[in-house]
Design a protein around this motif. Sequence first.
Motif, PDB file in Angstrom:
ATOM      1  N   PHE A 130      -9.257  10.800   9.530  1.00  0.00           N
ATOM      2  CA  PHE A 130      -8.650  11.881   8.765  1.00  0.00           C
ATOM      3  C   PHE A 130      -7.285  12.276   9.311  1.00  0.00           C
ATOM      4  N   VAL A 131      -7.096  12.135  10.610  1.00  0.00           N
ATOM      5  CA  VAL A 131      -5.760  12.367  11.176  1.00  0.00           C
ATOM      6  C   VAL A 131      -4.786  11.344  10.617  1.00  0.00           C
ATOM      7  N   ASN A 132      -5.196  10.093  10.566  1.00  0.00           N
ATOM      8  CA  ASN A 132      -4.319   9.049  10.035  1.00  0.00           C
ATOM      9  C   ASN A 132      -4.091   9.214   8.535  1.00  0.00           C
ATOM     10  N   LEU A 133      -5.113   9.674   7.829  1.00  0.00           N
ATOM     11  CA  LEU A 133      -5.003   9.846   6.384  1.00  0.00           C
ATOM     12  C   LEU A 133      -4.071  10.984   6.007  1.00  0.00           C
ATOM     13  N   THR A 134      -4.150  12.080   6.768  1.00  0.00           N
ATOM     14  CA  THR A 134      -3.440  13.300   6.378  1.00  0.00           C
ATOM     15  C   THR A 134      -2.214  13.617   7.228  1.00  0.00           C
ATOM     16  N   GLY A 135      -2.162  13.068   8.438  1.00  0.00           N
ATOM     17  CA  GLY A 135      -1.082  13.432   9.355  1.00  0.00           C
ATOM     18  C   GLY A 135      -1.312  14.760  10.041  1.00  0.00           C
ATOM     19  N   SER A 136      -2.492  15.335   9.857  1.00  0.00           N
ATOM     20  CA  SER A 136      -2.823  16.634  10.438  1.00  0.00           C
ATOM     21  C   SER A 136      -4.058  16.511  11.312  1.00  0.00           C
ATOM     22  N   GLU A 137      -4.133  17.344  12.351  1.00  0.00           N
ATOM     23  CA  GLU A 137      -5.324  17.415  13.187  1.00  0.00           C
ATOM     24  C   GLU A 137      -6.190  18.624  12.838  1.00  0.00           C
ATOM     25  N   ASP A 138      -5.855  19.309  11.767  1.00  0.00           N
ATOM     26  CA  ASP A 138      -6.549  20.525  11.354  1.00  0.00           C
ATOM     27  C   ASP A 138      -7.815  20.159  10.587  1.00  0.00           C
ATOM     28  N   MET A 139      -8.953  20.549  11.126  1.00  0.00           N
ATOM     29  CA  MET A 139     -10.228  20.242  10.491  1.00  0.00           C
ATOM     30  C   MET A 139     -10.314  20.843   9.086  1.00  0.00           C
ATOM     31  N   ALA A 140      -9.697  21.998   8.881  1.00  0.00           N
ATOM     32  CA  ALA A 140      -9.723  22.616   7.558  1.00  0.00           C
ATOM     33  C   ALA A 140      -9.005  21.745   6.532  1.00  0.00           C
ATOM     34  N   VAL A 141      -7.950  21.057   6.973  1.00  0.00           N
ATOM     35  CA  VAL A 141      -7.251  20.124   6.089  1.00  0.00           C
ATOM     36  C   VAL A 141      -8.147  18.925   5.792  1.00  0.00           C
ATOM     37  N   HIS A 142      -8.789  18.414   6.817  1.00  0.00           N
ATOM     38  CA  HIS A 142      -9.643  17.233   6.658  1.00  0.00           C
ATOM     39  C   HIS A 142     -10.771  17.478   5.658  1.00  0.00           C
TER      40      HIS A 142
END
Length: 264
Positions: free
Chosen positions: A159-171
């Motif tokens: 999910f970090v690679n998919l979104t560019g974010s480390e925020d679990m709420a984003v994932h």
Amino acid sequence: MKHERIQLPGCVMDTYIPALTTAPGVQRPSIVICPGGGYQHLSDREAEPVALVFAAMGFNAFVVWYRLAPNRHPAALHDVASAVAWVRGHAQEFSGDPDAIAVAGFSAGGHAAGSLGVRWHDAELMAQAGLTAAQAKPNAMVLCYPVITGGEFAHRGSFVNLTGSEDMAVHENYSLDTLVSAQTPPTFLWHTFEDGAVPVENTLLMASALRRAGVLTEAHIFPHGGHGLALAMPLTSTSPEQNIPECAAWPEMAARFLRDVLGK
């Protein structure tokens, strides 16, 4: 066998099409395969070997080399959608049925394939790839030890690679189980209870969501085996521990399911 590389708008796709012609009026089902690799790389073990097995069982098989990080969502989703649309648009050229196209994915490739399965009817999202929903619609899915949830049981790196974010709420916005609807196609799932990379809860959550939505589903949880088994036989194994006869039965099980739901 007709083996060639096709240039799609965002990526390339390899074809594995049986050279045998079919009887007049007989059309083969197709399967579009998405290798895994955490949206960071793509596994060769989950690509050509799988395509060859399904081609030997009478499917037109395709491997889509979808975009990875640093590309972000919806790049991979658009690539899988473009692959399905190409297969549908060219079906008559290789005795294919335009209404019998399955998407299959392994690990993060399962998330890429599954993302199309739960979002294909989003006309605006498909239009961004220059497609209509009807062009991009998968008729069935095969999800192999798939990345599903961005929540508690997430494979966080995917999910970090998919979104560019480390925020679990984003994932969590990309959790496939929360996006399942009655428009999600029939789905075959398999996982191992011992998977230490992508927990089995990913498949359990997806199966439960499909059940609630009334989507025809077949799910198998095998007791033994780690992550990334591919065909679970020597051809795709990097260690003896990946040779698990019980798990190696999954392609035939999936093929039976696909023939049933696709009318083949």
